[in-house]
Motif scaffolding. Structure first.
Motif, short mmCIF file in Angstrom:
data_model
loop_
_atom_site.label_atom_id
_atom_site.label_comp_id
_atom_site.label_asym_id
_atom_site.label_seq_id
_atom_site.Cartn_x
_atom_site.Cartn_y
_atom_site.Cartn_z
N UNK A 104 0.83 -1.21 0.00
CA UNK A 104 0.00 0.00 0.00
C UNK A 104 0.86 1.25 0.00
N UNK A 105 1.98 1.26 0.74
CA UNK A 105 2.87 2.41 0.76
C UNK A 105 3.50 2.65 -0.60
N UNK A 106 3.97 1.59 -1.24
CA UNK A 106 4.57 1.75 -2.57
C UNK A 106 3.54 2.21 -3.58
N UNK A 107 2.33 1.75 -3.46
CA UNK A 107 1.28 2.15 -4.39
C UNK A 107 0.95 3.63 -4.24
N UNK A 108 1.00 4.12 -2.98
CA UNK A 108 0.71 5.54 -2.75
C UNK A 108 1.77 6.43 -3.37
N UNK A 109 3.02 5.99 -3.44
CA UNK A 109 4.07 6.79 -4.03
C UNK A 109 3.86 6.98 -5.53
N UNK A 110 3.34 6.01 -6.18
CA UNK A 110 3.20 6.06 -7.64
C UNK A 110 1.86 6.60 -8.10
N UNK A 111 0.89 6.66 -7.23
CA UNK A 111 -0.42 7.18 -7.62
C UNK A 111 -0.39 8.70 -7.75
N UNK A 112 -1.06 9.27 -8.73
CA UNK A 112 -1.16 10.72 -8.95
C UNK A 112 -2.50 11.19 -8.42
#
Length: 465
Positions: free
Chosen positions: A403-411
């Motif tokens: 979830x943390x990695x996904x938040x970094x890449x989401x715009x």
């Protein structure tokens, strides 16, 4: 001495010969009369559905039938067609295990809209038109070469209806007559079978009517993909093996031979035919073969083979190849048995409690092999099995990291420019060359020579002219 005169005998009176002649004539007429009475062959009513199902598929009493196609004339005043003398002679013989009946093969079946001949592929141009059906299976037409005399027809009916071992001559025969059956006993003859062997097979046919038995001449033919599992071929010695179908079949998308009269639904596409074997590792005898067949019925461990056997002509080259193949199989079996016994001894039985068996290529064997290797690895590296709570905590942390990695890449919406504004390569515009050149973050380039320019460098060039 005088000559004795010859005595002349007078012919008997006509009235004395009349009575014997009348008796002979009466006897002949009586013989033909009673023969005609005994040859009265029943006719099947084509409108009786139950009778048709009994004749075609053996439902009901489960008898075998020899059927002669005989059509009645549409005009009842006309005489019906005569019955074939070949068929009547065979019926009079009485030694064939079949009921002889007549049937109108041009009758149209109401469900399918086809005639009896069209429904079962019977050629009415071949006369007499005779087919066999009932318990033995769907209608099968008798070839013309067996319809020359009544004795020839009786001989064929005995071969078709009486239980006997199937003869295997090629791979197709092996698959259709043996491997595609639920259970089949195959005798691999090492020469001409002795009388006791023939009697043993005959007794097996009677004792196990639900098992198909077949034979192949091993002196001429060789069964690849099977020889390594059987005792080695020795001329004069017979071998025996039982096949049991595991799954699949040969009739891929075809009709079921037990399909009902109305056409029925077609079979679904079957998978590849897979079979298993149980070889006889002792001499051929009735008791030994009977025990093997009974064991296969009672669930004795069968060995699933990876490839179906193929029938090939026996040659020295093939024999040498099969000999090497057998040696490799035996070496592999010894290695697997030794490794499994040593691993089970070292690990105290492992996860299977010492019940590990060699990996024979089956699904269960591969699973046990994986468990054995996993147990060895855990013991060598002192790895303790994780508890369910530890596994759940590891899964929770893994999902949190994802979830943390996904938040970094989401715009997000706040990162997007105002609606209607063009999106430039860099904020504030400018050309790309200036951006490219501005790589020193506002710092000036330093002159390493310290002379402040390039003009003085030209003076230092030596003129070689």
């Amino acid at each position: 001495m005088g000559k004795k005169g010859k005595k002349t005998q007078k012919p008997p009176a006509v009235d004395k010969l009349l009575m014997p002649a009348i008796g002979v004539a009466a006897a002949v007429l009586g013989y033909y009369f009673f023969q005609g009475v005994s040859l009265e062959i029943p006719r099947i009513d084509p409108t009786d559905e139950l009778a048709l199902r009994e004749v075609f598929f053996g439902e009901g009493r489960g008898k075998n039938y020899a059927v002669l196609c005989n059509t009645l004339p549409a005009d009842e005043s006309k005489k019906p067609l005569p019955i074939s003398s070949v068929f009547s002679d065979a019926a009079e013989d009485g030694s064939a295990n079949a009921d002889f009946v007549l049937l109108d093969c041009e009758h149209v079946l109401p469900d399918s809209g086809k005639t009896v001949a069209e429904r079962f592929g019977i050629n009415l141009k071949k006369r007499p038109t005779v087919f066999v059906s009932g318990k033995v299976g769907p209608p099968k037409q008798v070839p013309e070469k067996h319809l020359k005399t009544g004795n020839m027809l009786v001989k064929l009916l005995r071969q078709m209806l009486e239980p006997h071992a199937q003869k295997i001559e090629n791979t197709k025969d092996l698959k259709v007559k043996c491997l595609n059956r639920d259970r089949c006993g195959l005798l691999l003859k090492g020469g001409k079978p002795e009388p006791y062997v023939k009697e043993a097979i005959s007794n097996l046919l009677k004792k196990h009517p639900d098992v198909t038995f077949a034979s192949v001449d091993s002196t001429v033919l060789l069964l690849s993909n099977l020889e390594e599992y059987l005792p080695e071929f020795v001329k004069g010695q017979h071998r025996f093996v039982v096949f049991e179908k595991v799954s699949g079949g040969l009739d891929v998308g075809g009709k079921d031979e037990n399909e009902t009269e109305d056409g029925g639904a077609k079979k679904e596409k079957e998978s590849r035919l897979v079979t298993s074997i149980l070889p006889l590792n002792e001499g051929v005898s009735f008791n030994a073969m009977d025990r093997l067949v009974v064991g296969s019925k009672q669930g004795k461990a069968m060995k699933k083979i990876p490839a179906l056997p193929n029938v090939k002509t026996r040659t020295k080259k093939l024999e040498e190849a099969e000999r090497k193949k057998r040696q490799r199989y035996q070496d592999r079996q010894r290695q697997q048995s030794s490794s499994s016994s040593s691993s089970s001894h070292q690990s105290g039985g492992g996860p299977t409690g010492g019940a590990f068996t060699a990996n024979d290529g089956s699904k269960e064997g591969r699973r046990l092999e994986r468990e054995r290797r996993r147990a060895e690895h855990m013991k060598q590296n002192n790895v303790k099995p994780k508890t369910p709570e530890e596994i759940a905590e590891m899964e929770r942390k893994r999902r949190q990291r994802m979830a943390e990695e996904e938040a970094k890449w989401n715009i997000g919406a706040e990162d997007a420019p105002p609606e209607g504004d063009p999106v430039d390569e860099e904020e504030g515009g400018g050309d790309g060359e200036a951006d490219y050149m501005d790589m020193d973050d506002g710092e000036e380039w330093a002159d390493e020579d310290g002379d402040g320019g390039d003009d003085e460098d030209d003076e230092d060039v030596i003129d070689l002219d």
